[in-house]
Design an enzyme around this catalytic site. Structure first.
Site, PDB file in Angstrom:
ATOM      1  NE  ARG A   1      13.880  53.406  -5.076  1.00 44.56           N
ATOM      2  CZ  ARG A   1      14.868  52.872  -5.760  1.00 44.56           C
ATOM      3  NH1 ARG A   1      15.858  52.240  -5.122  1.00 44.56           N
ATOM      4  NH2 ARG A   1      14.922  52.920  -7.052  1.00 44.56           N
ATOM      5  N   GLY A   2      11.895  50.378  -5.704  1.00 42.72           N
ATOM      6  CA  GLY A   2      12.606  49.557  -6.689  1.00 42.72           C
ATOM      7  C   GLY A   2      11.807  48.268  -6.872  1.00 42.72           C
ATOM      8  CB  ALA A   3      10.633  46.588  -9.959  1.00 48.88           C
TER       9      ALA A   3
ATOM     10  NE  ARG B   1       5.772  53.172  -6.015  1.00 51.95           N
ATOM     11  CZ  ARG B   1       7.005  53.509  -6.375  1.00 51.95           C
ATOM     12  NH1 ARG B   1       8.044  52.978  -5.759  1.00 51.95           N
ATOM     13  NH2 ARG B   1       7.213  54.378  -7.355  1.00 51.95           N
TER      14      ARG B   1
ATOM     15  CD  GLN C   1      13.889  57.632  -7.536  1.00 47.17           C
ATOM     16  OE1 GLN C   1      14.122  58.683  -8.135  1.00 47.17           O
ATOM     17  NE2 GLN C   1      12.682  57.105  -7.493  1.00 47.17           N
TER      18      GLN C   1
ATOM     19  CG  ASP D   1       9.966  50.163 -12.201  1.00 52.65           C
ATOM     20  OD1 ASP D   1      10.841  50.812 -12.812  1.00 52.65           O
ATOM     21  OD2 ASP D   1       9.900  50.115 -10.968  1.00 52.65           O
TER      22      ASP D   1
ATOM     23  CE  LYS E   1      11.390  56.257 -10.705  1.00 51.49           C
ATOM     24  NZ  LYS E   1      10.014  56.361 -10.155  1.00 51.49           N
TER      25      LYS E   1
HETATM   26  O1  MRU Z   1       9.893  54.696  -8.081  1.00 56.32           O
HETATM   27  P1  MRU Z   1      10.990  53.706  -7.807  1.00 56.32           P
HETATM   28  O2  MRU Z   1      12.204  54.323  -7.197  1.00 56.32           O
HETATM   29  O3  MRU Z   1      10.480  52.505  -7.057  1.00 56.32           O
HETATM   30  O4  MRU Z   1      11.386  53.214  -9.269  1.00 56.32           O
HETATM   31  C1  MRU Z   1      12.403  52.284  -9.498  1.00 56.32           C
HETATM   32  C2  MRU Z   1      12.913  52.373 -10.872  1.00 56.32           C
HETATM   33  O5  MRU Z   1      12.243  52.797 -11.781  1.00 56.32           O
HETATM   34  C3  MRU Z   1      14.287  51.949 -11.107  1.00 56.32           C
HETATM   35  O6  MRU Z   1      14.811  52.690 -12.150  1.00 56.32           O
HETATM   36  C4  MRU Z   1      14.538  50.549 -11.436  1.00 56.32           C
HETATM   37  O7  MRU Z   1      15.125  50.416 -12.642  1.00 56.32           O
HETATM   38  C5  MRU Z   1      13.541  49.524 -11.412  1.00 56.32           C
HETATM   39  S1  MRU Z   1      13.919  48.566 -10.037  1.00 56.32           S
HETATM   40  C6  MRU Z   1      15.412  47.710 -10.280  1.00 56.32           C
END
Ligand code: MRU
Length: 363
Positions: free
Chosen positions: A60-62, A103, A212, A253, A264
């Site tokens: 997970r994470g963009a 996603r 997270q 994201d 998030k």
């Molecule tokens: O749902 P996730 O855990 O995939 O979301 C990730 C985020 O929103 C993180 O905060 C992040 O800033 C983006 S990825 C570097």
């Protein structure tokens, strides 16, 4: 596979079987649903398994899901049994579609898949050559993201306030090595500040409902010896009011052309409170997170996840039967609340994004 002697964490890695069979091999993912209690690595050989790993947030994470999806496209391409180029390209489409459907919010996912499909269409030669080119492209996306995060860290360090000398930085969610190919975006800035002697402590919002911050950001900081204090999401305002926070750095994201940034859920409230206390609020993200095709944040698709993420903790059910739930995974912070967006090209005022970066992305 994840940590070397420098404590570097790589959540997505290509493992080649042998130099004699370059197309063979698999992807290794750190299972982020099991951290911090269990450190487990999952082996991915098929694109469908990669799609499920993204959906279930094993990865997970963009930026990390962009890299994972790029390898997913390759794994799907590898299994296509034809030597006819047009047929190969036709069969690649459903692979890309399946990965795109995992996603909706993080634009890096679509950016990486589009780059893979475009590469396939533009590559001439045999199908075997095409497959090799797709693997090389996925590896390049992976390696570039690590380099990009280091550049974001360097630029972020210069953008942070100079007073006090050692900063207390609040972050929300996890935008660390685990959320990227390595080093991190928001946590990349934190890492660079730590290595430069400019960081006193990280405050990590726990980040309900998936935690997270409590699980992943805290784990990364502990791995690296960075002092970290975990607070629940509703404590950020209190900490700012008490003068405990000097700057906020978060990831993103998807960022719209006007600088509105989706991150998030809960990020927006942190930004509002930071504004109220005159604390600088930075968004750290690579160019691949900026979606110049959309004018503002109202157009960013917001993922809604299973309500069980709200009403359960482990096996325990928290809420009465009959209650209803709303579980948006992201919110949008308006550009007006963002002090600067830190990319691999520097710290840029949200209003300047299009002027300074659109041609770089197009090129
Ligand atoms: O749902 P996730 O855990 O995939 O979301 C990730 C985020 O929103 C993180 O905060 C992040 O800033 C983006 S990825 C570097």
């Amino acid at each position: 596979m994840s940590s070397n002697s420098n404590n570097q964490v790589y959540p997505v890695l290509w493992r080649e079987q042998s130099p004699a069979t370059p197309l063979q091999g698999h992807v290794l993912l750190i299972d982020q649903t099991r951290l911090p209690n269990e450190y487990t690595v999952v082996e991915i050989n098929r694109y469908e398994d990669m799609a499920r790993a993204i959906e279930t947030m094993i990865v997970r994470g963009a930026p990390a899901i962009g890299v994972a999806a790029a390898y997913g496209v390759y794994l799907g391409a590898r299994d296509i049994q034809t030597s006819d180029r047009s047929e190969f390209l036709a069969q690649l489409e459903p692979v890309a579609e399946r990965l795109r459907a995992t996603r909706p919010t993080a634009v890096n996912l679509f950016w990486a898949i589009d780059r893979m499909v475009k590469t396939a269409r533009q590559t001439l030669g045999s199908v075997d050559h095409l497959k090799q080119t797709l693997l090389d492209t996925a590896k390049a996306i992976n390696a570039d993201d690590i380099q990009t995060c280091h550049q974001i860290g360097d630029h972020g360090l210069k953008a942070l306030p100079t007073n006090p000398k050692k900063l207390r930085v609040l972050t929300h969610c996890n935008a660390g090595a685990l959320a990227t190919a390595g080093y991190g975006t928001a946590l990349g800035v934190v890492r660079s500040a730590w290595r430069d002697g400019r960081l006193e402590r990280v405050y990590a919002d726990e980040t309900r409902p998936r935690l997270q911050g409590a699980k992943l950001t805290a784990w990364e900081c502990v791995q690296e010896g960075i002092p970290v204090t975990v607070i629940t999401d509703n404590m950020a305002a209190h900490c700012m009011q008490r003068g405990m926070i000097d700057a906020v750095v978060v990831g993103a994201d998807r960022i719209a052309a006007n600088g509105d940034a989706a991150n998030k859920i809960g990020t927006y409230s942190v930004a509002l409170v930071a504004k109220a206390h005159n604390i600088p609020f930075f968004v750290a993200a690579p160019l691949s997170t900026i979606d110049f095709a959309i004018a503002d944040g109202s157009e960013i698709p917001i993922e809604e996840r299973n309500p069980s993420e709200i009403y359960t903790v482990g096996e325990t059910i928290l809420c009465p039967a009959g209650a209803e739930f709303y579980n948006p995974a992201f919110d949008v912070t308006p550009a007006a609340l963002i002090s600067a967006i830190i990319t691999e090209y520097g710290a840029i005022a949200p209003a300047q994004l299009r002027e300074q970066l659109a041609d770089k992305q197009a090129g």
